[in-house]
Design a protein around this motif. Structure first.
Motif, PDB file in Angstrom:
ATOM      1  N   LEU A 160      -7.781   7.472   3.349  1.00 55.92           N
ATOM      2  CA  LEU A 160      -6.344   7.741   3.437  1.00 55.92           C
ATOM      3  C   LEU A 160      -5.853   8.528   2.224  1.00 55.92           C
ATOM      4  N   ILE A 187       0.862  -1.184   0.000  1.00 56.22           N
ATOM      5  CA  ILE A 187       0.000   0.000   0.000  1.00 56.22           C
ATOM      6  C   ILE A 187       0.892   1.226   0.000  1.00 56.22           C
ATOM      7  N   GLU A 188       0.766   2.038  -1.032  1.00 52.20           N
ATOM      8  CA  GLU A 188       1.613   3.216  -1.165  1.00 52.20           C
ATOM      9  C   GLU A 188       0.901   4.234  -2.046  1.00 52.20           C
ATOM     10  N   GLU A 223      -9.197   3.047   2.264  1.00 56.69           N
ATOM     11  CA  GLU A 223      -8.221   3.483   1.266  1.00 56.69           C
ATOM     12  C   GLU A 223      -8.602   4.836   0.674  1.00 56.69           C
ATOM     13  N   ARG A 278      -2.319   7.888  11.059  1.00 55.14           N
ATOM     14  CA  ARG A 278      -2.471   7.102   9.839  1.00 55.14           C
ATOM     15  C   ARG A 278      -1.843   5.710   9.928  1.00 55.14           C
ATOM     16  N   THR A 282       4.708   3.644   3.210  1.00 56.05           N
ATOM     17  CA  THR A 282       4.576   2.429   2.413  1.00 56.05           C
ATOM     18  C   THR A 282       4.346   1.269   3.365  1.00 56.05           C
ATOM     19  N   THR A 283       3.296   0.506   3.117  1.00 56.43           N
ATOM     20  CA  THR A 283       2.957  -0.610   3.989  1.00 56.43           C
ATOM     21  C   THR A 283       3.085  -1.907   3.208  1.00 56.43           C
ATOM     22  N   TRP A 336      -4.272   2.838  10.631  1.00 54.76           N
ATOM     23  CA  TRP A 336      -5.176   2.617   9.502  1.00 54.76           C
ATOM     24  C   TRP A 336      -4.457   1.912   8.354  1.00 54.76           C
ATOM     25  N   HIS A 337      -3.191   2.248   8.135  1.00 59.13           N
ATOM     26  CA  HIS A 337      -2.405   1.516   7.139  1.00 59.13           C
ATOM     27  C   HIS A 337      -2.321   0.035   7.512  1.00 59.13           C
ATOM     28  N   VAL A 393       4.751  -0.812   8.409  1.00 60.30           N
ATOM     29  CA  VAL A 393       4.582   0.516   7.813  1.00 60.30           C
ATOM     30  C   VAL A 393       5.940   1.198   7.836  1.00 60.30           C
TER      31      VAL A 393
END
Length: 300
Positions: free
Chosen positions: A266, A38-39, A263, A177, A46-47, A180-181, A101
């Protein structure tokens, strides 16, 4: 220097060491073990979720080091035991998925793991011979038998472990955040696993709160008296007035709608009200789902 002073110095050095480390190439190191990335959400985070069984050893050392340092800093791991055994990282366990994360420099700011069964072969959830999960052992409960009717096996049960954020992240947008990530990545990963049973323990304002927000309706067992032997690193985590409570819940069928809302929140939310809007949207998704279920029941 006294033993107590040695423990304090060890803790400080351990935390300082791991908070100074950077892993900008961790996504590349994880390689074929990557399950989710996730980025690009406008927050320089970046997760990465990756599978433990094929991960590069440096990735594993990074996450187990972070876990030890942050939980020692939280006084939830025994610093004296860690010092006496000369630990620089938490000993490996049955965690099958790690999620981290990273900030723009590659520093780990948050972590959550999914721990799998130690049974070599799948067993029924009500099988008395199955291996108990750590949360069940600590609380003296059986979290799986109530879900035996789902047809799931022990290979489809995962314990949420070490959900945490680095303790020195200052209050503000990044601090908000990171959890949530982690939840978003955890959700995306479990989507690929079908609809497994998730178990763990948490306080109401911790991981349990986030799970409720994304559609889980977990079984919760209050009033337990958890404890671990003094030989366990985590024994101190339960020596508090209000210890975490055990829970279990099957991944909701409509999880995707909740994850899309997170998503979107965010990605679009970069002002001070972004989190409030995201929670409101999650609540709206839940209300809509309840209305749909009610309509389905009334339809002949």
């Amino acid at each position: 220097m006294t033993i107590s002073e040695l423990d304090v110095e060890y803790s400080r050095a351990l935390v300082t060491l791991h908070r100074s480390l950077r892993y900008p190439d961790l996504p590349e190191l994880a390689g074929s073990s990557v399950l989710s990335v996730i980025e690009g959400l406008g927050d320089d985070l970046t997760t990465v979720s990756f599978s433990a069984d094929v991960a590069d050893e440096r990735c594993l050392q990074a996450v187990f080091g972070f876990r030890l340092a942050e939980f020692v800093d939280l006084s939830m791991m025994d610093s004296r035991l860690a010092r006496r055994t000369a630990l620089l990282a938490e000993p490996p366990d049955a965690t099958v998925v790690h999620t981290v994360v990273l900030d723009a420099d590659g520093r780990i700011l948050g972590y959550v793991g999914l721990l799998g069964s130690r049974d070599l072969l799948p067993r029924r959830l009500d099988d008395p011979r199955r291996t108990r999960y750590p949360v069940e052992v600590a609380h003296g409960v059986d979290l799986l038998t109530p879900f035996a009717g789902t047809g799931l096996t022990t290979q489809q049960v995962f314990e949420i472990k070490r959900f945490c954020r680095a303790g020195d992240v200052p209050p503000g947008r990044t601090s908000e955040r990171v959890p949530w990530h982690l939840i978003l990545a955890l959700g995306r990963t479990t989507q690929a696993m079908g609809r497994p049973l998730m178990i763990g323990d948490s306080r109401e304002n911790g991981a349990l709160r986030h799970l409720r927000l994304i559609g889980f309706d977990p079984l919760v067992i209050p009033g337990t008296k958890p404890e671990l032997p003094r030989t366990s690193l985590m024994w101190e985590s339960y020596m508090v007035p209000q210890p975490a409570i055990p829970f279990a819940g099957v991944v909701p069928a409509d999880l995707a709608g909740y994850l899309d809302a997170i998503e979107d929140g965010l990605g679009a939310g970069h002002d001070e009200n972004w989190q409030r809007r995201t929670i409101a949207r999650l609540s709206a998704v839940r209300r809509q789902r309840k209305a749909e279920l009610h309509t389905e029941k009334e339809t002949p």
